[in-house]
Design an enzyme around this catalytic site. Structure first.
Site, PDB file in Angstrom:
ATOM      1  N   ASP A   8      13.804  -5.599 -16.758  1.00 59.46           N
ATOM      2  CA  ASP A   8      12.422  -5.885 -16.983  1.00 59.46           C
ATOM      3  C   ASP A   8      11.236  -5.282 -15.857  1.00 59.46           C
ATOM      4  O   ASP A   8      10.541  -5.769 -15.592  1.00 59.46           O
ATOM      5  CB  ASP A   8      12.321  -7.323 -16.932  1.00 59.46           C
ATOM      6  N   LYS A 106      14.591  -8.732 -25.251  1.00 59.64           N
ATOM      7  CA  LYS A 106      14.977  -9.736 -25.240  1.00 59.64           C
ATOM      8  C   LYS A 106      13.793 -10.908 -25.279  1.00 59.64           C
ATOM      9  O   LYS A 106      12.739 -10.341 -24.932  1.00 59.64           O
ATOM     10  CB  LYS A 106      15.784 -10.158 -24.138  1.00 59.64           C
ATOM     11  N   CYS A 151      14.897 -13.235 -14.655  1.00 61.58           N
ATOM     12  CA  CYS A 151      15.887 -12.564 -15.374  1.00 61.58           C
ATOM     13  C   CYS A 151      16.915 -11.805 -14.600  1.00 61.58           C
ATOM     14  O   CYS A 151      17.915 -11.750 -15.217  1.00 61.58           O
ATOM     15  CB  CYS A 151      14.791 -11.799 -16.259  1.00 61.58           C
TER      16      CYS A 151
HETATM   17  C1  VGL Z   1      10.761 -13.240 -16.645  1.00 69.21           C
HETATM   18  C2  VGL Z   1       9.612 -14.840 -16.616  1.00 69.21           C
HETATM   19  C3  VGL Z   1       9.403 -14.815 -17.936  1.00 69.21           C
HETATM   20  C4  VGL Z   1      11.535 -12.013 -15.961  1.00 69.21           C
HETATM   21  C5  VGL Z   1      10.399 -13.031 -18.009  1.00 69.21           C
HETATM   22  O1  VGL Z   1      11.434 -10.886 -16.499  1.00 69.21           O
HETATM   23  O2  VGL Z   1      11.859 -12.491 -14.989  1.00 69.21           O
HETATM   24  N1  VGL Z   1      10.168 -14.186 -16.117  1.00 69.21           N
HETATM   25  N2  VGL Z   1       9.803 -13.766 -18.897  1.00 69.21           N
END
Ligand code: VGL
Ligand code: ZN
Length: 207
Positions: A8, A106, A151
């Site tokens: 991410d 995702k 994540c």
């Molecule tokens: C994430 C919160 C919501 C992350 C993704 O990538 O850690 N955190 N969506």
């Protein structure tokens, strides 16, 4: 085989983004230097529809940081972030993306959040990452990215449970730290579950 998994590293998680991770912009340069050390590089991408139920904006009267229950799971409410096909969902401009073999999106299901790169939070659906890694002969996974306490943490814990050896590159990650200390507690949880915590300089090509 040892593969690198970039979690991410997207615009909305950088300072100035919708869900900014403090110093989130620091990880891409380190990750770029790690990439040449690996035979295979994979990435995950938070990839939500605009009506995703992890967004506080889709729960009238609720604010980011509050929790609700959705389908029997506790859900933290986040600002609107990483909406499919928007700039915020794109990989950070400083990240070298050409070597990435495959990207695993995702969080596309409106009702279910997905912190782990392997499964949604209800563990109802797999993303295909585990099968892909096994088919490629990956035994050890080196993980880096954002956010350390969400994540990255859940991806590492699932990887260990699935039987991969895992190294976590601490300085190539940053935490949201919604509560002070979340990042440190995440590191401890990953270490306790069997991950080796390493620094980028231990892996990057000596210069
Ligand atoms: C994430 C919160 C919501 C992350 C993704 O990538 O850690 N955190 N969506
Ligand atoms: Zn998300």
């Amino acid at each position: 085989m040892n593969a690198l998994l970039i979690v991410d590293v997207q615009n909305d998680f950088l300072p100035g983004g919708a869900l900014p991770v403090p110093e989130g912009d620091r990880v891409a340069p380190l990750i770029n230097r790690l990439i040449p050390r690996f035979e295979a590089v994979y990435a995950t991408q938070d990839w939500h529809p605009a009506d995703h139920l992890s967004f506080a904006a889709n729960h009238p009267g609720r604010r980011p940081g509050e929790t609700v229950e959705i389908g029997g799971l506790e859900q933290i409410l986040w600002p609107v972030h990483c909406v499919q096909f928007t700039g915020g969902a794109c990989f950070a401009p400083g990240l070298r993306t050409a070597p990435i073999r495959r990207v695993f999106p995702k969080g596309a299901d409106r009702e279910t959040d997905s912190y782990s790169g392997f499964f949604d939070n209800g563990r109802r659906r797999a993303t295909g990452l585990a099968d892909c890694l096994r088919e490629a002969g990956v035994e050890e996974l080196t993980v880096c990215g954002l956010a350390l306490d969400y994540c990255v943490k859940f991806t590492v814990l699932d990887a260990l449970e699935l039987g991969f050896r895992v190294r976590l590159v601490q300085d190539a990650c940053r935490a949201v730290n919604l509560r002070a200390g979340d990042g440190d507690r995440a590191l401890e949880a990953m270490r306790a579950a069997g991950a080796r915590i390493v620094a980028a300089r231990e892996l990057a090509e000596p210069s």
